[in-house]
Scaffold this motif. Structure first.
Motif, PDB file in Angstrom:
ATOM      1  N   GLU A  99      27.921  43.233  35.994  1.00 37.06           N
ATOM      2  CA  GLU A  99      28.366  42.082  36.783  1.00 37.06           C
ATOM      3  C   GLU A  99      28.373  40.801  35.970  1.00 37.06           C
ATOM      4  OE1 GLU A  99      26.776  44.022  40.976  1.00 37.06           O
ATOM      5  OE2 GLU A  99      25.500  42.675  39.826  1.00 37.06           O
ATOM      6  N   PHE A 121      31.672  40.995  33.885  1.00 40.08           N
ATOM      7  CA  PHE A 121      32.937  40.887  34.606  1.00 40.08           C
ATOM      8  C   PHE A 121      33.034  39.661  35.509  1.00 40.08           C
ATOM      9  CE2 PHE A 121      33.480  45.246  33.273  1.00 40.08           C
ATOM     10  CZ  PHE A 121      34.857  45.361  33.141  1.00 40.08           C
ATOM     11  N   GLU A 122      31.898  39.105  35.913  1.00 40.44           N
ATOM     12  CA  GLU A 122      31.943  38.029  36.898  1.00 40.44           C
ATOM     13  C   GLU A 122      31.353  36.703  36.421  1.00 40.44           C
ATOM     14  OE1 GLU A 122      30.217  39.351  40.574  1.00 40.44           O
ATOM     15  OE2 GLU A 122      31.211  41.310  40.478  1.00 40.44           O
ATOM     16  N   MET A 172      32.595  50.185  37.616  1.00 41.78           N
ATOM     17  CA  MET A 172      33.602  49.359  36.934  1.00 41.78           C
ATOM     18  C   MET A 172      35.006  49.834  37.262  1.00 41.78           C
ATOM     19  SD  MET A 172      32.027  48.418  33.167  1.00 41.78           S
ATOM     20  CE  MET A 172      31.284  49.991  32.724  1.00 41.78           C
ATOM     21  N   LYS A 212      35.479  48.761  41.233  1.00 42.56           N
ATOM     22  CA  LYS A 212      35.424  47.341  41.573  1.00 42.56           C
ATOM     23  C   LYS A 212      36.336  46.475  40.712  1.00 42.56           C
ATOM     24  CE  LYS A 212      32.176  43.654  42.693  1.00 42.56           C
ATOM     25  NZ  LYS A 212      30.748  43.269  42.852  1.00 42.56           N
ATOM     26  N   TYR A 213      36.498  46.867  39.442  1.00 42.50           N
ATOM     27  CA  TYR A 213      37.254  46.022  38.512  1.00 42.50           C
ATOM     28  C   TYR A 213      38.500  46.705  37.961  1.00 42.50           C
ATOM     29  CZ  TYR A 213      32.648  43.819  38.639  1.00 42.50           C
ATOM     30  OH  TYR A 213      31.454  43.256  39.063  1.00 42.50           O
ATOM     31  N   ALA A 247      38.848  49.081  35.894  1.00 46.26           N
ATOM     32  CA  ALA A 247      38.706  49.051  34.437  1.00 46.26           C
ATOM     33  C   ALA A 247      38.893  50.428  33.809  1.00 46.26           C
ATOM     34  CB  ALA A 247      37.329  48.513  34.066  1.00 46.26           C
TER      35      ALA A 247
END
Length: 386
Positions: free
Chosen positions: A114, A117-118, A155, A158-159, A161
């Protein structure tokens, strides 16, 4: 861009099987304090982990298995059932509150994810993670929940990726490989001591993936007694070619340090030279091929006094662009020498004559190079056909 983050809190020390078990969480504290005494771990770069939820753990592990781990940690899982889940074995014995302790390790790795990515920290280190032998419904090889596999699935979902997983532990990263063996959005690379001599006995060069994931599983099994001179060039070539081929959005690396000559559980002959170079290679690949995104976790390492703290400190130093050399901090040596019967190293580097020359060095190097060629063959064939 913020500086790299170091995920740590004392909750990560609760993952402890017993006082005599080789997987000793004291190595985390030893590393943390070595970095502090070396003056390269400021408080503002330390991030506390969170505890993973059951739903997050269930991204990889079955609900039935999670419940079994909870029961085992409370001492109420019947012995007749424990073995079917890989629990209460010699390698992975049960201990009180093992679900909670394991959830903290998983949460530490997710915290690292997190932050990358955030929160604009391109790189993050969670040394409590790296439990790469855990399977969907079974514990294995000291590993209860597979934090890296959970983080990879997290990942992906959520992303969105594409994830490259790099495993340089002396043991094959089997749990992560099999979790994504047919997944076209995950590429796994493991370099390890050959399974002919070492648990888990897998990681053959022929294990290349299946279905849509065929060609995205890479394994280089190394011959016993492999030294830096063979280990490092193989990693330099393999990691660059694989990252260039797969084009990941992020790299997650498992940084077991049990390939060191002093490690009591393996048969390789790496030194601190390798553990200074490996993070350099991975960092370069992340910068060139993954927008700089790099999440690193721990893993194996069973000489907790002489090897693990120094090797993992070198990993953190590379993340921060710091060159560690010369003597270790005196305060750290004074504090910990009385706790062990081993003589602590006095410097970041190993002595030049760490071990006697190995007679089979040329033969070992040739075998390892052959494995490298076989592992990368389909990449090179595709490149030639374009």
């Amino acid at each position: 861009m913020t500086r790299p983050v170091f995920v740590y809190s004392d909750e990560l020390l609760d993952y402890k099987f017993s006082n005599k078990h080789p997987f000793n969480p004291l190595r985390l504290k030893l590393t943390y304090e070595l970095l502090k005494d070396a003056g390269i771990l400021p408080d503002e770069q330390i991030v506390k982990p969170r505890k993973a939820t059951d739903e997050e753990i269930a991204l990889i592990h079955s609900e039935e298995y999670i419940n079994a781990v909870k029961q085992a940690g409370k001492g109420i899982l019947p012995e007749t059932q424990a073995s079917s889940y890989g629990l209460n074995t010699e390698d992975t014995p049960t201990f009180p509150n093992m679900h909670e302790a394991s959830a903290w390790l998983v949460g530490g790795t997710l915290t690292a994810v997190e932050n990358v990515f955030e929160r604009s920290a391109k790189q993050a280190l969670s040394l409590g993670g790296g439990l790469h032998h855990g399977f969907r419904g079974k514990a294995s090889g000291f590993c209860i929940y597979n934090d890296s596999s959970i983080a990879i699935e997290y990942m992906k979902q959520k992303y969105n990726a594409r994830v490259l997983y790099i495993d340089t532990d002396a043991h094959h990263g089997d749990g992560v490989q099999w979790a994504f063996y047919d997944d076209p959005n995950v590429c796994t690379f493991s370099v390890h001591e050959t399974g002919r001599y070492l648990f888990p006995g897998t990681g053959n060069v022929s294990e290349k993936g299946a279905g849509k994931g065929y060609g995205l599983s890479f394994n280089i099994p190394l011959d016993a007694f492999t030294e830096d001179d063979s280990w490092i060039p193989i990693l330099e070539v393999a990691i660059d070619e694989i990252a260039r081929y797969f084009k990941p959005d992020v790299i997650i690396s498992q940084n077991g340090v049990d390939a060191h000559y002093w490690d009591p559980l393996t048969h390789l002959s790496a030194t601190m030279k390798s553990y200074k170079t490996i993070p350099q290679i991975v960092k370069k690949a992340a910068i060139q091929h993954a927008k700089g995104r790099w999440i690193a976790v721990g893993g194996g390492g069973y000489d907790i006094w002489r090897v693990v703290p120094r090797a993992w400190s070198l990993l953190w130093a590379e993340m921060n662009g710091i060159d560690l050399n010369g003597p270790l901090p005196k305060a750290w040596l004074v504090k910990w020498q009385s706790r062990t019967s081993l003589e602590l190293p006095q410097s970041w580097e190993d002595p030049d004559a760490l071990y006697s020359p190995i007679p089979r060095k040329k033969e070992i190097c040739e075998k390892n190079h052959l494995m490298l060629t076989r592992a990368l063959q389909h990449i090179r064939n595709e490149r030639r056909s374009v």
